[in-house]
Write a protein that holds these residues in place. Structure first.
Motif: not given
Ligand SMILES: Nc1nc2c(ncn2[C@@H]2O[C@H](COP(=O)(O)OP(=O)(O)OP(=O)(O)O)[C@@H](O)[C@H]2O)c(=O)[nH]1
Ligand SMILES: [Mg+2]
Lengths: 346, 135
Positions: A143, A146, A190-191, A246
């Motif tokens: 990873e 970011g 994603n999301k 998620k």
């Molecule tokens: N609504 C929604 N939120 C999500 C989903 N997947 C992740 N998140 C949320 O997005 C936020 C960031 O998630 P991370 O996995 O920490 O993101 P990241 O890209 O690793 O972040 P950094 O390492 O800080 O760059 C968290 O609050 C998660 O719960 C999804 O499928 N849907």
């Protein structure tokens, strides 16, 4: 050094963890270990995950690790977070999202700080990934940081490179500017439970062209004209996925695709080609660091005042000053100073 | 070993209480003081904490807990650390810990025990001291 390697091969976690610290610093032992790692690894494909902050990289890796475990894989993860420009400290928070795997002996997660390096990785990343391979973790997931700038250094390391985006995070034309889409084997939105995801999927599709995967039609009412695009499709078209990391929705399908890419990266010819690319990126990184340090040294050195004087008197042009500086910096690289303490150019 | 890389600290919360404001404040303060902080989040088991500390090769584990089960949970962490022969990892404890329990925690190997009144500078200087000058 041999004892360290033996212990790692035997599966001793502490030795593996300490070796990672060793390659994260500068010492003679670490040099020997790095050489050994370079020679004795290169069979396992690495999967890179990059994208803007907060798009869900860690959450996706967490879900993938879960599914990989169900498929009987031993999974290694290297997660990089930025070093604070002010304090040299770092907040390594990626594994908060992966804690359910903390007690699983067949999962090894390591957090690394960038130590001020740009490009989304730290210098130790390549060595830590090799260490995971040595310890029999396969695949190895990486990873990147970011921070929303140029996190493309993972591309030459990763055999399977996934770029993750999410609605509301640096969408639109910014993506192309950052060069992120160019490095992707696989683009994930994603999301998809959030509004805007469909629009983003379509935008990416338009940007990349080619044949959309079935997963693109994430929402049932999305109209994707597959027939029209089919003619242009090529075998190495970028895969585009809409997922919910998620809840795990569509992640299994993504994993199947990652495995296909993984398999393609395992043929002896591909391995040779990709290991060459890894080493090249290692050399490029090393050379850039060395040269930049030398250049900074020249710029803050005594010679600079003299050079500026000559410039001021009109006895040399800016262009020739540049040429002189480049030559001097190169000389400096050839005769490195002894002080290893100032590892970071200020 | 790797003298020019910052010291690494794991910060985590064991037990059932769900507040992480204090922990997050501490995590940022430690980063600003030049440490690499591995944050594990709240409601962690002793097993998760110790495994993470080993995999991340941390120099210090800082645990906090508010729910009063400190004697069992902290003792379990100390026991696991011993089983892993990882006693070189320095352990700090924090939380609503009655004075009478502090000697017991110290005998388990917790070098410092901080109660809610402890200031940030106290924690930082204790760390510096334990890590031999702080680097
Ligand atoms: N609504 C929604 N939120 C999500 C989903 N997947 C992740 N998140 C949320 O997005 C936020 C960031 O998630 P991370 O996995 O920490 O993101 P990241 O890209 O690793 O972040 P950094 O390492 O800080 O760059 C968290 O609050 C998660 O719960 C999804 O499928 N849907
Ligand atoms: Mg993350």
């Amino acid at each position: 050094m041999d004892a360290i390697v033996d212990n790692i091969r035997r599966g001793d976690r502490r030795s593996l963890a300490r070796a990672m610290s060793l390659v994260d610093g500068v010492s003679d032992t670490s040099q020997a270990l790095k050489d050994h790692l370079r020679r004795s690894t290169g069979k396992v494909p690495w999967w890179g995950f990059t994208g803007p902050p907060g798009v869900g990289k860690s959450t996706l890796i967490d879900a993938l690790v879960d599914m990989l475990r169900r498929r009987g894989k031993r999974v290694g993860v290297v997660a990089i977070d930025p070093t604070s420009p002010l304090s040299d400290g770092a907040l390594l928070g990626d594994r908060v999202r992966m804690m359910r795997h903390a007690e699983d002996g067949d999962v090894f997660i390591r957090s690394l700080a960038t130590h001020h390096r740009e490009g989304g990785l730290s210098d130790a990343t390549i060595h830590c990934a090799r260490l995971l391979e040595l310890a029999d973790y396969d695949p190895v997931l990486i990873e990147t940081v970011g921070v929303g700038q140029n996190e493309v250094d993972v591309a030459p390391l990763a055999d399977v490179c996934t770029v993750i985006l999410a609605p509301g995070f640096g969408d639109d034309i910014q993506l192309t500017k950052a060069g992120l889409l160019e490095i992707a084997d696989c683009v994930v939105v994603n999301k998809c439970d959030l509004p805007g995801s469909n629009r983003l999927l379509k935008e990416i599709h338009r940007e990349l062209g080619g044949l959309p995967t079935a997963a693109l039609a994430y929402e049932k009412d999305t109209k994707v004209d597959r027939a029209g695009d089919a003619a242009e499709s090529t075998t190495d078209a970028v895969e585009i996925f809409g997922i919910e990391a998620k809840s795990g929705k569509n992640v299994e399908e993504l994993l199947d695709t990652l495995f296909e890419m993984d398999a393609a990266a395992r043929t002896p010819d591909e391995r040779r080609r990709r290991n060459e690319r890894r080493v090249l990126s290692e050399i490029r990184r090393g050379a850039t660091v060395e040269y930049r340090r030398a250049l900074e040294g020249e710029l803050s050195g005594d010679g600079m005042a003299e050079l500026l004087d000559t410039l001021q008197r009109g006895e040399c042009s800016v262009e020739s000053a540049v040429a002189q500086l480049v030559t001097k910096a190169a000389d400096r690289v050839r005769q490195p100073e002894v002080s290893e303490n100032d590892r970071e150019p200020k | 070993m790797s003298t020019n890389t910052p010291k690494r600290i794991l910060i985590g919360k064991v037990g059932l209480d769900g507040h992480d404001r204090g922990a997050k404040f501490l995590v940022r303060a430690l980063r600003n003081a030049g440490y690499e902080v591995i944050y594990t989040g709240i409601r962690r088991t002793p097993e998760q904490i110790v495994r993470t500390a080993i995999d991340e090769d941390v120099d210090v584990i800082g645990l906090s807990l508010l729910s009063g089960a400190h004697n069992e949970l902290f003792a379990r962490v100390a026991q696991l650390i011993e089983e892993e022969q990882a006693e070189d990892i320095i352990m700090f404890a924090g939380g609503t810990i009655p004075d009478k329990d502090i000697p017991h925690l110290k005998s388990l190997g917790f070098r410092q025990v901080f109660t809610p009144g402890a200031s940030l500078s106290e924690i930082l200087s204790a760390l510096k001291e334990e890590l031999g000058g702080g680097e």
